[in-house]
Design an enzyme around this catalytic site. Structure first.
Site, PDB file in Angstrom:
ATOM      1  N   SER A   1       4.952   3.073  -7.566  1.00 55.63           N
ATOM      2  CA  SER A   1       4.943   1.972  -8.540  1.00 55.63           C
ATOM      3  C   SER A   1       4.035   2.185  -9.738  1.00 55.63           C
ATOM      4  O   SER A   1       4.078   1.398 -10.689  1.00 55.63           O
ATOM      5  CB  SER A   1       4.561   0.666  -7.833  1.00 55.63           C
ATOM      6  OG  SER A   1       5.625   0.223  -7.022  1.00 55.63           O
TER       7      SER A   1
ATOM      8  N   PHE B   1      16.966  -3.269   2.332  1.00 51.98           N
ATOM      9  CA  PHE B   1      17.096  -2.132   3.241  1.00 51.98           C
ATOM     10  C   PHE B   1      16.302  -2.387   4.517  1.00 51.98           C
ATOM     11  O   PHE B   1      15.114  -2.747   4.462  1.00 51.98           O
ATOM     12  CB  PHE B   1      16.599  -0.850   2.573  1.00 51.98           C
ATOM     13  CG  PHE B   1      17.382  -0.460   1.357  1.00 51.98           C
ATOM     14  CD1 PHE B   1      18.587   0.217   1.475  1.00 51.98           C
ATOM     15  CD2 PHE B   1      16.915  -0.784   0.089  1.00 51.98           C
ATOM     16  CE1 PHE B   1      19.308   0.583   0.355  1.00 51.98           C
ATOM     17  CE2 PHE B   1      17.630  -0.430  -1.043  1.00 51.98           C
ATOM     18  CZ  PHE B   1      18.841   0.249  -0.912  1.00 51.98           C
ATOM     19  N   ALA B   2      16.965  -2.192   5.642  1.00 56.63           N
ATOM     20  CA  ALA B   2      16.296  -2.424   6.922  1.00 56.63           C
ATOM     21  C   ALA B   2      15.246  -1.363   7.206  1.00 56.63           C
ATOM     22  O   ALA B   2      14.218  -1.642   7.820  1.00 56.63           O
ATOM     23  CB  ALA B   2      17.328  -2.472   8.064  1.00 56.63           C
TER      24      ALA B   2
ATOM     25  N   TYR C   1       6.280  -9.934  -6.762  1.00 53.49           N
ATOM     26  CA  TYR C   1       6.409  -8.503  -7.069  1.00 53.49           C
ATOM     27  C   TYR C   1       7.811  -8.028  -6.726  1.00 53.49           C
ATOM     28  O   TYR C   1       8.300  -8.226  -5.605  1.00 53.49           O
ATOM     29  CB  TYR C   1       5.384  -7.720  -6.257  1.00 53.49           C
ATOM     30  CG  TYR C   1       5.203  -6.281  -6.695  1.00 53.49           C
ATOM     31  CD1 TYR C   1       4.261  -5.956  -7.659  1.00 53.49           C
ATOM     32  CD2 TYR C   1       5.969  -5.260  -6.143  1.00 53.49           C
ATOM     33  CE1 TYR C   1       4.085  -4.638  -8.070  1.00 53.49           C
ATOM     34  CE2 TYR C   1       5.795  -3.943  -6.538  1.00 53.49           C
ATOM     35  CZ  TYR C   1       4.854  -3.638  -7.500  1.00 53.49           C
ATOM     36  OH  TYR C   1       4.681  -2.340  -7.900  1.00 53.49           O
ATOM     37  N   SER C   2       8.469  -7.381  -7.695  1.00 55.65           N
ATOM     38  CA  SER C   2       9.853  -6.950  -7.482  1.00 55.65           C
ATOM     39  C   SER C   2      10.143  -5.704  -8.304  1.00 55.65           C
ATOM     40  O   SER C   2      10.051  -5.720  -9.539  1.00 55.65           O
ATOM     41  CB  SER C   2      10.829  -8.060  -7.887  1.00 55.65           C
ATOM     42  OG  SER C   2      12.158  -7.575  -7.904  1.00 55.65           O
TER      43      SER C   2
ATOM     44  N   GLY D   1       0.578   2.389  -6.432  1.00 46.81           N
ATOM     45  CA  GLY D   1       1.942   2.606  -5.955  1.00 46.81           C
ATOM     46  C   GLY D   1       1.956   3.155  -4.550  1.00 46.81           C
ATOM     47  O   GLY D   1       1.088   3.949  -4.172  1.00 46.81           O
TER      48      GLY D   1
END
Length: 892
Positions: A103, A165-166, A197-198, A344
């Protein structure tokens, strides 16, 4: 598993010694190499606090590797690393290696968007719909109400597509288009109002940058940031899954029931994060980037001021005290002011980078993401300490930048960690191995040129400052010192003593033997290593339940008596006897020998010890041989349950062999007749014990003699069993008989207390590893369910044992063995102790291993010296050259 006594020192017998049931272990984090760094320049205080904080990450928390780079206007460049960059090669972690910065990519994207805004190509307060019409118009989400600024600040109200996502398998090696990622996000529920946060926000920001500039985001970042700043290590990987150039490998830690495993997660396709997390970079480049950003080289003062306009951030998604601006995070420092930067984390890497008010730039890299809040908090404490520690003394002149690549870790690779430093750093006193006039083992070691030493270890590793014990080792140094490969630790199974093994092992290792220092180690509770002797009436804990309820009751009473004796005599020691602690002892032996890595040669139980050690201390092993492997998923006091079929098969094969030699042994002229004779002898011993010299052999003991002699299909051992049964047949017929030499030795072991120390120590390990059912009736019912299928061996393999009555419960949970271990495995299809299916289980668990299959009825073929050239040459070639076969192979 056999019950042979320890005087039979050939590995063939040791490997067959009670492999029985030793159990599992919760993995401990590997003890790291201490952090290494250059001294501070003149006029700058030391950075001891930063080093301690760095070592805490790899020491206390057991993370794979950590590195820090500090660029200071007054004190120049300083770097330090702790742990390793590669668990396989043990390459040290350094601060000049590339990593996935995850990130932190968001700051690069934000700067690009802000530059485009400064150029009038993007309006920060315009809706997303203006640039990406129709992209956000479903699921209750509306692109007309979301601004570009809110994307960069994470106040858009959009969910994170990563939550769709699993697990990482859903994206690790897949290519994603940015629009696909947005589509996934829009199927998710709405997050709570406010800051959220995305990564999806930055995927959209990247698309907007492309729309506004007319070029790909990668090209814009290259043109605007990477190129002008000469960021030589920074690049977009695209669909390339590997990191180019010198880099730290990344690891994913999995913890389950106290067990730790590390998976190499370096390779992946990061298009799943794209503008929000795909970049690869290095601490050097990140310090240059954030220094240039905060120094005004990338944005105008007005635009940088907008970037630093923050809103409170959720500490669960960032960290305490953090506030989020436009792709930039501000955090107050205990030493004054606010540092600005970003962090990140993407599966196997974690990076934090930023700038303090003084201009000091700090980047911290981990090649394993923190898996607990405590780890993450300590990572952030490390960052803050690096900002505040070792500042220039007042009036100090700026110092020239200096190289700070850490030196290689010391041989012990553990000093000072967890209070165990004094054990790893101890100096060994080598001495003659002979203890007294009757010490045959010591005499043979001395005659071979070996030397012995006692290694001090904690009794209780949770209290290393408390009581200690000594672990006895022998060492036969490499006779070809000019071509020495290293140290090899040997374990022949049992569990039993192994101090006697180096001379024998050298004799079968061919050209590889003289090139190793061969080390035998008596596991704690056995031999010379704080031996546990409960004063039992036998050298083993194994009995058959025999033919009747009365026989079962006698066997149960025997098991309870041994447990009671151990409770009376060794109660204070028993809680600390386990394979887990033996593996810890082994690592201290490694460190005390001054070796960063050791090779390992284990058979039978020794394969379990080796695989547990590899799981607990990854990266500490060089060449690894596992000869007849235990299935670690079934290891425990009932390990033998299910071995009836292999033993019935082996007994049948032996019966056919004996029938061909009826003239010599008189046991029957056909396979069926020989098996009938065996059955008749067991039934006779159930009616009245067979008198053989001074021994009385009943139906709880006779099956053990049979079981103990089915470890190989070689003629010599088969003849020993045939001679023994001929003696029993005469006894059953009423004749007065004396045992053969081999039978006398075995019955003395089984029916007297002369070797009680062997059975006591072995039982302590088995019962200390895993709990057993406590109700004796559980075992009786299990025997009766299986008796018809295997009348002779089910009462033995499924019988009650001392662990059902053991006074100490296992202190730790079983180890979940697994991970990458490029070991060479040897397995026989007709193994009566460690089934071929069990060998295959471990083979699947150990990624990178190779298996040599031998079509024979034999246990521990390599250590036994089984006469098969294919097996012996394949193993010895591997031990000599270190190259595994290209694929699994079968030896006829």
């Amino acid at each position: 598993m056999t019950t042979r006594q320890p005087r039979r020192r050939r590995a063939a017998r040791r490997a067959g010694a009670v492999l029985a049931a030793v159990a599992a272990i919760a993995a401990a984090a590997a003890v790291p190499a201490p952090a290494r760094a250059e001294p501070p320049p003149a006029g700058c205080t030391d950075r001891t606090a930063t080093l301690r904080a760095l070592e805490r990450m790899t020491g206390t928390h057991g993370l794979t590797g950590a590195a820090v780079r500090v660029d200071d206007p007054a004190c120049g460049t300083w770097t330090a690393g702790s742990g390793v960059a590669d668990r396989r090669t043990q390459r040290p972690m350094r601060a000049d290696l590339r990593v996935r910065i995850a990130s932190v990519t968001k700051t690069f994207t934000a700067v690009t968007v802000l530059q485009l805004a400064r150029e009038g190509l993007i309006s920060l307060d315009a809706p997303v719909e203006r640039y990406l019409p129709g992209l956000i118009d479903r699921g209750g989400y509306d692109g007309r109400k979301i601004t570009v600024r809110s994307l960069l600040r994470h106040t858009s109200g959009l969910p994170d597509h990563m939550d769709a996502f699993a697990d990482p398998d859903g994206y690790r090696f897949r290519h994603f288009e940015p629009e696909d990622l947005v589509e996934r996000a829009l199927t998710l529920p709405h997050p709570s109002p406010g800051w959220h946060y995305s990564t999806t926000n930055y995927v959209l920001a990247g698309l907007i940058a492309e729309k506004a500039s007319g070029h790909g985001l990668e090209d814009e970042v290259q043109r605007r940031i990477i190129g002008p700043l000469r960021l030589r290590d920074t690049y977009w990987p695209g669909d390339r899954t590997r990191i180019r150039g010198a880099h730290a490998r990344g690891y994913l830690r999995e913890e389950r029931d106290g067990t730790v495993r590390w998976d190499d997660f370096t390779e992946m396709n990061t298009t799943v994060a794209w503008a929000g997390g795909a970049l690869i970079s290095s601490p050097r480049d990140l310090n240059v980037f954030f220094g240039a950003l905060m120094g005004g080289r990338l944005l105008s003062p007005a635009m940088l001021a907008q970037m630093k306009q923050t809103v409170p951030a959720d500490p669960d998604r960032v960290w305490d005290g953090a506030a989020y601006g436009l792709g930039l995070i501000g955090t107050p420092l205990r030493c004054g002011g606010t540092w600005w930067g970003h962090a990140g984390g993407l599966e196997s890497y974690a990076t934090v980078s930023g700038v303090a008010p003084s201009g000091r730039r700090v980047t911290v890299d981990l090649n394993e993401s923190p898996s607990t809040k405590e780890m993450f908090d300590d990572q952030m404490k490390l960052v803050e300490t690096a900002f505040c520690d070792g500042a220039a003394a007042p009036g100090a002149a700026p110092a020239a930048a200096m190289s700070g690549a850490p030196a290689a870790a010391p041989a012990a690779a553990s000093s000072g960690a967890g209070g165990l430093g004094r054990y790893y750093d101890q100096r060994l006193e080598w001495k003659d191995c002979t203890l007294n006039a009757g010490d045959e083992v010591g005499k043979e070691l001395d005659e071979a040129g070996a030397r012995c030493a006692d290694v001090t270890v904690p009794l209780d590793y949770r209290r290393p400052e408390g009581r200690t014990i000594t672990v006895a080792i022998s060492r036969l140094k490499a006779s070809d010192g000019a071509h020495r490969i290293g140290t090899m630790i040997i374990n022949g199974g049992g569990p039993g003593p192994a101090i006697d093994m180096p001379p024998y092992m050298r004799s079968i290792m061919g050209r590889a033997g003289p090139r190793y220092d061969l080390v035998g180690m008596d596991p704690r509770s056995l031999g010379r290593s704080a031996a546990v002797d409960c004063g039992g009436p036998s050298g083993t804990w194994i009995k058959s339940a025999g033919e009747s309820r009365g026989s079962f009751d006698r066997a149960a009473a025997f098991a309870k008596d041994l447990a009671d004796r151990c409770a009376r005599t060794n109660a204070g020691v028993l809680p600390h006897i386990s394979t887990r602690n033996i593996a810890r002892d082994m690592d201290i032996v490694r460190g005390a020998l001054g070796e960063r890595k050791v090779s390992y040669n284990g058979a039978s139980y020794g394969t379990y010890l080796g695989s547990v050690y590899a799981t607990m201390f990854p990266g500490r092993l060089d060449r690894v041989l596992l000869d007849s492997s235990v299935d670690p998923t079934r290891f425990g006091p009932r390990l033998l349950a299910g071995a009836e079929g292999a033993n019935d098969h082996a007994l049948g094969a032996w019966a056919a062999w004996a029938a061909e030699r009826d003239a010599a042994y008189g046991l029957g002229g056909t396979r069926a007749e020989v098996l009938g004779t065996v059955r008749g002898l067991v039934e006779a011993s159930a009616k009245a014990p067979l008198a053989v010299g001074r021994y009385r052999v009943d139906d709880t003991t006779l099956p053990v003699v049979l079981f103990d002699n089915l470890g190989t299909d070689e003629d010599g051992p088969r003849a020993v069993l045939a001679e023994s049964l001929r003696v029993f047949a005469k006894a059953a017929a009423g004749e007065s008989v004396q045992p053969t030499k081999e039978l006398d030795e075995e019955l003395a072991f089984l029916l007297t207390g002369a070797e009680s120390v062997y059975g006591s120590g072995q039982t302590a390990i088995i019962c200390g590893d895993a709990a057993a059912p406590r109700d004796p009736e559980y075992y009786r019912r299990d025997i009766e369910r299986n008796r018809s299928a295997s009348p002779l061996f089910a009462p033995l393999t499924r019988n009650v044992n001392p662990c059902a009555f053991w006074p100490a419960r296992p202190a730790e949970r079983p180890t979940e063995v697994g991970g990458r271990l490029p070991a060479l495995m040897v397995a026989a299809t007709g193994d009566t102790r460690t089934s071929y299916a069990g060998n295959q289980v471990l083979h699947r668990l150990l990624r990178g291993s190779r298996m040599v299959t031998l079509d024979a009825d034999v246990h521990a073929p390599y250590q036994r010296g089984y006469p098969n050239t294919c097996v012996m040459d394949t193993v010895n070639d591997y031990l000599l050259a270190g190259r595994l076969p290209a694929r699994d192979l079968t030896c006829a």
